[in-house]
Each structure stands twice: as structure tokens, then as C-alpha cells.
Design a protein around this motif. Structure first.
Motif, PDB file in Angstrom:
ATOM      1  N   THR A   9      62.083  36.991  37.903  1.00  0.00           N
ATOM      2  CA  THR A   9      61.144  38.044  38.322  1.00  0.00           C
ATOM      3  C   THR A   9      60.530  37.705  39.679  1.00  0.00           C
ATOM      4  O   THR A   9      60.813  38.345  40.683  1.00  0.00           O
ATOM      5  N   ARG A  54      42.273  31.584  41.527  1.00  0.00           N
ATOM      6  CA  ARG A  54      42.327  32.602  40.468  1.00  0.00           C
ATOM      7  C   ARG A  54      41.067  32.585  39.617  1.00  0.00           C
ATOM      8  O   ARG A  54      40.580  31.510  39.250  1.00  0.00           O
ATOM      9  N   ASN A 108      41.227  35.012  33.728  1.00  0.00           N
ATOM     10  CA  ASN A 108      42.545  35.644  33.716  1.00  0.00           C
ATOM     11  C   ASN A 108      43.589  34.663  33.176  1.00  0.00           C
ATOM     12  O   ASN A 108      43.936  33.701  33.839  1.00  0.00           O
ATOM     13  N   HIS A 142      55.717  29.558  29.672  1.00  0.00           N
ATOM     14  CA  HIS A 142      57.169  29.682  29.754  1.00  0.00           C
ATOM     15  C   HIS A 142      57.845  28.651  28.855  1.00  0.00           C
ATOM     16  O   HIS A 142      57.467  27.479  28.868  1.00  0.00           O
ATOM     17  N   ARG A 191      56.785  33.704  27.512  1.00  0.00           N
ATOM     18  CA  ARG A 191      58.059  34.294  27.914  1.00  0.00           C
ATOM     19  C   ARG A 191      59.132  33.241  28.145  1.00  0.00           C
ATOM     20  O   ARG A 191      58.840  32.078  28.417  1.00  0.00           O
ATOM     21  N   SER A 195      57.340  40.170  34.846  1.00  0.00           N
ATOM     22  CA  SER A 195      57.778  40.523  33.497  1.00  0.00           C
ATOM     23  C   SER A 195      56.913  41.637  32.911  1.00  0.00           C
ATOM     24  O   SER A 195      55.762  41.828  33.299  1.00  0.00           O
ATOM     25  N   SER A 222      44.434  43.117  28.823  1.00  0.00           N
ATOM     26  CA  SER A 222      45.112  42.174  29.711  1.00  0.00           C
ATOM     27  C   SER A 222      44.202  41.944  30.912  1.00  0.00           C
ATOM     28  O   SER A 222      44.132  42.777  31.807  1.00  0.00           O
ATOM     29  N   GLY A 251      44.092  40.467  33.638  1.00  0.00           N
ATOM     30  CA  GLY A 251      44.572  40.514  35.012  1.00  0.00           C
ATOM     31  C   GLY A 251      44.505  41.887  35.651  1.00  0.00           C
ATOM     32  O   GLY A 251      44.380  42.000  36.866  1.00  0.00           O
TER      33      GLY A 251
HETATM   34  O1  TXA Z   1      57.210  37.549  35.611  1.00  0.00           O
HETATM   35  C1  TXA Z   1      56.137  37.016  35.339  1.00  0.00           C
HETATM   36  O2  TXA Z   1      55.476  37.327  34.319  1.00  0.00           O
HETATM   37  C2  TXA Z   1      55.613  35.941  36.307  1.00  0.00           C
HETATM   38  C3  TXA Z   1      56.599  34.766  36.282  1.00  0.00           C
HETATM   39  C4  TXA Z   1      56.121  33.595  37.097  1.00  0.00           C
HETATM   40  O3  TXA Z   1      56.864  34.401  34.962  1.00  0.00           O
HETATM   41  N1  TXA Z   1      54.290  35.533  35.943  1.00  0.00           N
HETATM   42  C5  TXA Z   1      53.206  36.312  36.132  1.00  0.00           C
HETATM   43  O4  TXA Z   1      52.001  35.710  35.827  1.00  0.00           O
HETATM   44  O5  TXA Z   1      53.262  37.439  36.564  1.00  0.00           O
HETATM   45  P1  TXA Z   1      50.589  36.272  36.308  1.00  0.00           P
HETATM   46  O6  TXA Z   1      49.619  35.235  35.916  1.00  0.00           O
HETATM   47  O7  TXA Z   1      50.662  36.630  37.733  1.00  0.00           O
HETATM   48  O8  TXA Z   1      50.349  37.534  35.423  1.00  0.00           O
HETATM   49  C6  TXA Z   1      50.136  37.368  34.036  1.00  0.00           C
HETATM   50  C7  TXA Z   1      49.606  38.645  33.431  1.00  0.00           C
HETATM   51  C8  TXA Z   1      48.159  38.879  33.812  1.00  0.00           C
HETATM   52  O9  TXA Z   1      47.960  40.270  34.014  1.00  0.00           O
HETATM   53  C9  TXA Z   1      47.409  38.375  32.587  1.00  0.00           C
HETATM   54  O10 TXA Z   1      46.155  38.981  32.440  1.00  0.00           O
HETATM   55  C10 TXA Z   1      48.380  38.753  31.473  1.00  0.00           C
HETATM   56  O11 TXA Z   1      49.659  38.523  32.024  1.00  0.00           O
HETATM   57  N2  TXA Z   1      48.190  37.885  30.290  1.00  0.00           N
HETATM   58  C11 TXA Z   1      48.470  36.562  30.166  1.00  0.00           C
HETATM   59  N3  TXA Z   1      48.120  36.117  28.953  1.00  0.00           N
HETATM   60  C12 TXA Z   1      47.635  37.182  28.272  1.00  0.00           C
HETATM   61  C13 TXA Z   1      47.097  37.374  26.963  1.00  0.00           C
HETATM   62  N4  TXA Z   1      46.977  36.374  26.106  1.00  0.00           N
HETATM   63  N5  TXA Z   1      46.676  38.612  26.618  1.00  0.00           N
HETATM   64  C14 TXA Z   1      46.794  39.625  27.476  1.00  0.00           C
HETATM   65  N6  TXA Z   1      47.284  39.525  28.730  1.00  0.00           N
HETATM   66  C15 TXA Z   1      47.698  38.322  29.125  1.00  0.00           C
END
Ligand code: TXA
Ligand code: MG
Length: 334
Positions: free
Chosen positions: A37, A60, A64, A69, A123, A183, A225, A227
Motif C-alpha cells: 500500500t 503523531r 491515534n 503487521h 493486517r 489498507s 477510527s 485517525g
Molecule cells: O496500508 C496501511 O494501512 C499502512 C501500511 C503501512 O500498512 N498503514 C497505515 O497506518 O495507513 P496509519 O497509522 O497511517 O493509519 C492507521 C489507521 C488510522 O486511521 C487509525 O486511526 C486506524 O487505522 N486504526 C488503527 N487501529 C485502530 C483501532 N483499533 N480501531 C479503529 N481504528 C484504528
């Protein structure tokens, strides 16, 4: 400042780059690595001190959570409570691949990873370098996208270097990311899965396996979520998303009359008809548009233009994720 090592993935057995990257992860350091991704900023998901370094390098917000992985299903099972059977059905079809399952955490991952939530996003990436690194590190690796908070995600090692040089132990270069957007994040804690973030796997694809709900993802104080409430993917100049492409030329000329240098992010078709100070091209189809998106956003520099107007794309597949990112990158939508 620390010295950031450049490592080159060679996709061979006993790859020295993988060995070195894995040893950094095991000793609690942060390593950027390629996934299908975008590039991720990885650290040992069970080590709070290591995870803290990710938040520092990115700038960050601590509320968030990060995605964890894993290389194999059994690594995922070891981190979570019992989950609905549809998760295994989805995994059979989409994992390894660009989809993240939000499940009930059993408390194994470090608390900074989940930002205090009871759930954890997991993931299984398909990129061979990511898989090799996860196998060699032999532990779950938490990784957000490897950009500074607020900036467009990195889709190659040069992008990562722009944002992370001097801040992390190493960058593992495995070429350009093939999908180009993150993703799909899918909440799997209820009777039906709910899409929290559009991404590489589309809602229609998921629907072929199990009925999925797409939440209206809106900014609020307590979104599911976390983020999604922050400003994201912002280029260095203002970006305006234009719904009606027939108005684009007139809008550009009006701005140029005010002595502004104006860029246009457009389809190949529109590029032939439009005049602007700089043209950024989406690409020919939704897959290519997704693959080029973050590079396009990163090319929008103040030295070239003062403002960019982006044509709205039509979405049928991964284009939904592109539109979502464009809407969040945009200063306004007109
Ligand atoms: O493709 C991807 O997902 C990439 C690659 C590096 O794997 N990673 C990615 O991570 O996009 P990040 O941190 O940029 O975005 C993660 C998203 C955020 O919107 C976060 O809030 C959400 O996933 N997230 C993570 N853990 C969560 C949880 N337990 N409940 C709800 N949302 C979650
Ligand atoms: Mg991100």
C-alpha cells in the motif's frame, strides 16, 4: 539526529538487508519498510519504548492507534480475543493484502499501539519485503504510514527519506508501492463488518464475501477510527477539489488574473484541453491514479505553484479511497 541507514531489499534467501532491518526491530529501533500500500514506520508492537519512538518521529498525536503487521494468521490470533467467523472468511480471500481487521485486543500489544482502545487493528501485508522482515523479526510489528503527521503518505523510499532522514534507524528500500493508497480498515467487532477507512480492498469486493456496512465517516470528537479526525495528506500548497470539471479553466484563469501560479491535477483527457502553470497527471485508470496519488501531492511545491485545483475523479473501485484522500487533503471543495 541519528544516522539513518539505507538498506536495499534484494528478495533473496538470507537477504542481508532483511537481517539488518530485523535486528533493528528486535533491539527496539524504528525501521521504515515497504508494503504493497504505502511505506510503513515499523517497531516491535510489544515494546512500548520502541512504539514511543514512532510517535516521536512522525509527530503523531498519541490518541491515534497504530496498525499491527503480522506474517501469519497464528500471529494475529495470539494478539486478540475470540472473533466472528467472517474474519477468517475475509482473510482467506484478502490476506495477505491491503486490508486491516479491527478486533478485540487481548492485551498483548503495547498500550501505546492501541492508544487506550480495547481493540487492535491487524493486517497481513503482501509485499515480499514486508513479509520477509516480519518473518525475520519474528514478532508483530506496529507501523503507521512513514510520513510526518499531516503529510501525504510515502509510496517510495525517497518520500520516506524526505520526512524521516535522521529520525529513525533505517529505511528498507523495496521500490515503489504498487497499490499506492492505504489498507481498508474494517471493524470486525460486531455482527457485520463495518468499513472505517476506504482503501486497497473495495466495499464491493468485501460484499462478495459478506455483507458490509460503510459508516458515514465524519470528523467528530470520538470517532471509531481516531485517525479520521485529523488533517491528512496535505500538500505544501493549498489544494482545491473541483466538482464540476467544466468550470475548471475559468477558475484557473480567474486565479491567474490575481497573479497566482496555478496548478491543475487532472485526468489525461482533461490535460489535453486545459491550460495551467503546471499540470499534474492522475494517470489512466483508477489503479494508476491510486498508485500516483501521493507522489502527485508531494510534487506540489511552493516553488512551482501557489495553489492547485484538482478535478474530481469518478470512482468505481480503488477510486473511492482516492476520493476520500483527496477530500481530506483539500482545503476546500467547490
Ligand atoms: O496500508 C496501511 O494501512 C499502512 C501500511 C503501512 O500498512 N498503514 C497505515 O497506518 O495507513 P496509519 O497509522 O497511517 O493509519 C492507521 C489507521 C488510522 O486511521 C487509525 O486511526 C486506524 O487505522 N486504526 C488503527 N487501529 C485502530 C483501532 N483499533 N480501531 C479503529 N481504528 C484504528
Ligand atoms: Mg497515515
Amino acid at each position: 539526529m541519528m544516522q539513518t541507514k539505507q538498506l536495499y531489499f534484494q528478495n533473496k534467501i538470507n537477504d542481508p538487508a532483511i537481517k539488518e532491518a530485523a535486528s533493528y526491530i528486535q533491539s527496539g529501533e524504528v525501521v521504515a519498510f515497504p508494503t504493497e500500500t504505502v511505506y510503513g514506520l515499523g517497531a516491535d508492537a510489544t515494546n512500548n519504548a520502541a512504539i514511543k519512538k514512532i510517535f516521536q518521529a512522525k509527530g503523531r498525536p498519541a490518541d491515534n492507534p497504530l496498525i499491527v503487521h503480522v506474517a501469519e494468521r497464528k500471529q494475529m490470533v495470539a494478539l486478540v480475543e475470540e472473533y466472528p467467523t467472517y474474519v477468517d472468511e475475509l482473510m482467506k480471500v484478502f490476506s495477505p493484502g491491503p486490508i486491516t481487521y479491527v478486533l478485540k485486543s487481548n492485551g498483548t500489544v503495547a498500550n501505546l499501539v492501541t492508544a487506550g482502545l480495547e481493540t487492535v487493528g491487524i493486517r497481513m501485508p503482501s509485499h515480499p519485503a514486508a513479509r520477509a522482515l516480519l518473518m525475520a523479526a519474528n514478532r508483530p510489528v506496529a507501523a503507521p504510514s512513514a510520513n510526518l503527521s499531516g503529510k501525504p503518505s510515502p509510496t517510495n523510499a525517497t518520500h520516506v527519506k524526505e520526512d524521516m532522514d535522521g529520525k529513525i534507524a533505517a529505511i528498507l528500500d523495496g521500490g515503489a508501492a504498487n497499490v499506492g493508497v492505504e489498507s481498508t480498515v474494517i471493524d470486525c467487532t460486531g455482527e457485520y463488518p463495518v468499513i472505517l477507512r476506504h482503501g486497497g480492498v473495495t466495499a464491493a469486493q468485501i460484499n462478495e464475501v459478506i455483507q458490509v456496512e460503510t459508516k458515514q465517516i465524519k470528523a467528530s470528537n470520538k470517532p471509531k477510527s481516531p485517525g479520521v479526525k485529523y488533517k491528512h495528506y496535505m500538500p505544501d500548497v493549498p489544494l482545491i477539489l473541483v466538482n464540476d470539471v467544466t468550470k475548471l479553466q475559468e477558475i484557473i484563469q480567474t486565479e491567474q488574473a490575481k497573479n497566482k501560479r496555478v496548478g491543475a491535477l487532472v485526468s489525461d483527457q482533461t490535460a489535453e484541453k486545459i491550460k495551467a502553470d503546471k499540470i499534474y497527471r492522475y494517470g489512466k485508470d483508477e489503479q494508476e491514479i491510486a498508485r500516483n496519488l501521493y507522489n502527485n501531492l508531494r510534487q506540489m511545491q511552493v516553488k512551482d505553484v501557489d495553489i492547485v485545483y484538482a478535478e474530481k475523479i469518478t470512482a468505481n473501485t480503488v477510486g473511492y479511497a482516492v476520493l476520500d484522500r483527496l477530500q481530506r487533503a483539500a482545503d476546500s471543495i467547490i
